[in-house]
Design an enzyme around this catalytic site. Sequence first.
Site, short mmCIF file in Angstrom:
data_model
loop_
_atom_site.label_atom_id
_atom_site.label_comp_id
_atom_site.label_asym_id
_atom_site.label_seq_id
_atom_site.Cartn_x
_atom_site.Cartn_y
_atom_site.Cartn_z
N ASP A 154 -0.56 0.13 -5.30
CA ASP A 154 -1.62 0.89 -4.66
C ASP A 154 -2.89 0.66 -5.46
O ASP A 154 -2.85 0.51 -6.68
CB ASP A 154 -1.31 2.39 -4.59
CG ASP A 154 -2.08 3.04 -3.44
OD1 ASP A 154 -1.58 3.03 -2.31
OD2 ASP A 154 -3.20 3.54 -3.68
N ASP A 177 -4.74 -4.37 -5.68
CA ASP A 177 -5.49 -4.37 -4.43
C ASP A 177 -4.85 -5.37 -3.47
O ASP A 177 -4.84 -6.58 -3.74
CB ASP A 177 -6.95 -4.73 -4.70
CG ASP A 177 -7.82 -4.66 -3.46
OD1 ASP A 177 -7.28 -4.40 -2.36
OD2 ASP A 177 -9.04 -4.86 -3.59
N CYS A 194 0.89 -1.18 0.00
CA CYS A 194 0.00 0.00 0.00
C CYS A 194 0.92 1.22 0.00
O CYS A 194 1.11 1.87 1.03
CB CYS A 194 -0.92 0.00 1.21
SG CYS A 194 -2.03 -1.41 1.33
N ALA A 208 1.32 4.33 -1.67
CA ALA A 208 1.13 5.78 -1.83
C ALA A 208 1.14 6.48 -0.46
O ALA A 208 0.65 5.92 0.52
CB ALA A 208 -0.18 6.06 -2.55
N PRO A 209 1.75 7.68 -0.41
CA PRO A 209 2.31 8.47 -1.51
C PRO A 209 3.77 8.15 -1.86
O PRO A 209 4.35 8.81 -2.70
CB PRO A 209 2.19 9.90 -0.97
CG PRO A 209 2.35 9.75 0.50
CD PRO A 209 1.69 8.46 0.86
N GLY A 210 4.36 7.16 -1.22
CA GLY A 210 5.67 6.70 -1.65
C GLY A 210 6.83 7.00 -0.72
O GLY A 210 7.98 6.67 -1.05
N ASP A 229 1.71 -1.20 4.88
CA ASP A 229 1.33 0.03 5.57
C ASP A 229 -0.18 0.17 5.38
O ASP A 229 -0.65 0.80 4.44
CB ASP A 229 2.09 1.21 4.97
CG ASP A 229 1.91 2.49 5.77
OD1 ASP A 229 1.23 2.45 6.82
OD2 ASP A 229 2.43 3.53 5.36
N CYS A 239 -0.94 3.87 11.08
CA CYS A 239 -0.79 5.15 11.77
C CYS A 239 -1.96 5.32 12.73
O CYS A 239 -2.55 6.39 12.86
CB CYS A 239 -0.69 6.31 10.78
SG CYS A 239 -2.02 6.42 9.57
#
Length: 436
Positions: free
Chosen positions: A278, A304, A254, A256-258, A323, A376
Amino acid sequence: MAQAVPEIRAAAARVLAATIDAGQSLGESLPGELSRIPAQQRPLLQQLCYGTLRSYQRLQGILHGRMSKPLRGKDADLDGLLLCGLYQLLEMRTPDHVAISSSVEACRKLGKPWATGLVNGVLRGCARNREALAEGLSEAQQFSHPEWLYRELLKAWPDQATDIFCANNEQPPMYLRVNLQRNSRQDYLRELQRQGIEASPTAWSPAGLLLKSPLEVTRLPGFARGCASVQDEAAQLAAFILAPEAGQRVLDACSAPGGKTCHLLEIQPGLTELVAWDVDSARLRLVRENLQRLQLQAGLEQADACAPGSENPAASFDHILLDAPCSGSGVIRRHPDIKVLRRASDIQSYAAVQLQMLQALWPLLKPGGAMLYVTCSILPQENDSVVSRFLQHTSSAEVVPIEADWGVAGSCGRQILPLPAGPDGLYFSLLNKKCE
């Protein structure tokens, strides 16, 4: 003077209405308004929107206590305008007369001149009675948190909850990740000092620097050439925990944003391949842009993580970074719209997706390989609980303890809490695939 421009208040009111009433994120509602105003006025608009949402529950409680009846749905922009005006009176250094008069004039910019008396009366009443504004507010409102999240955080972290609430209401610090392939952290720190930019080394990430004051990335020396990136210190730890070795094939599921994708390549340029997935093609473009700025190479695929597909054979990767999408409860200070948009029922939905991703990706990991599960979030339902459920049904998985001088050890991983003047709140669980 930019502080007195009523157009900025009107723009803030529209952004706040789009978030509070229509359920849009700041990432959806703010850019359009920013594009329509002069560059020198954009920081004020951002401060009004972000600051008002950080204090939303407290401001809304005060506002409701001083109005005989709530505004109608079609007047959600006036609700946003009043909240923004209260924020200026209570949290900013804006003089009272400027905060009130510019808010009154903003009614006309919103096409609602009939509301000038209402806005003037409510804000003047609040300015005259500051000492009594907190009367009747719940503890959750006083800490500017939704009731459900207030209770969850008290339950999960009773000893640290007050500090977490305070951290969530702060403006976030700005951390840099030095590209150690280009320069040492100490050399880049000296370059910052030559440019008059104050910074200090981070305690946990060997690539991290903490800026004394946030600034535009265009002011950072060598930013366009990839000498440094903006990334919170806690997020920087992921690459160091996974610690890939030369010759290995790694999946960032997963991506993004990298930020973590690029960091993995920075600390181990000898990877055979790094594949970045992503599910969202637009967000995958952000990964590509970051890779290009840093002059790094990765295989980008729209995919996915819940359903990798038959084109991805078993045991394809030496390491996997997951992530996972989550509530964002550890990064509220960076995304204060979470306080408005998130619901208690969302947590179990996120946990279900997180478990599904772990189960779907595990077959792609080689025996002896490692998967790092990251969120997060600071809610156990998305962290230790998810990993524990995964372990119950996956005999080939075992937890690798993360030995560190940061965070709090849990049953399946390690949790960093968002505390004042510290990094964001992230959770890490390192899982090894046993060799059969």
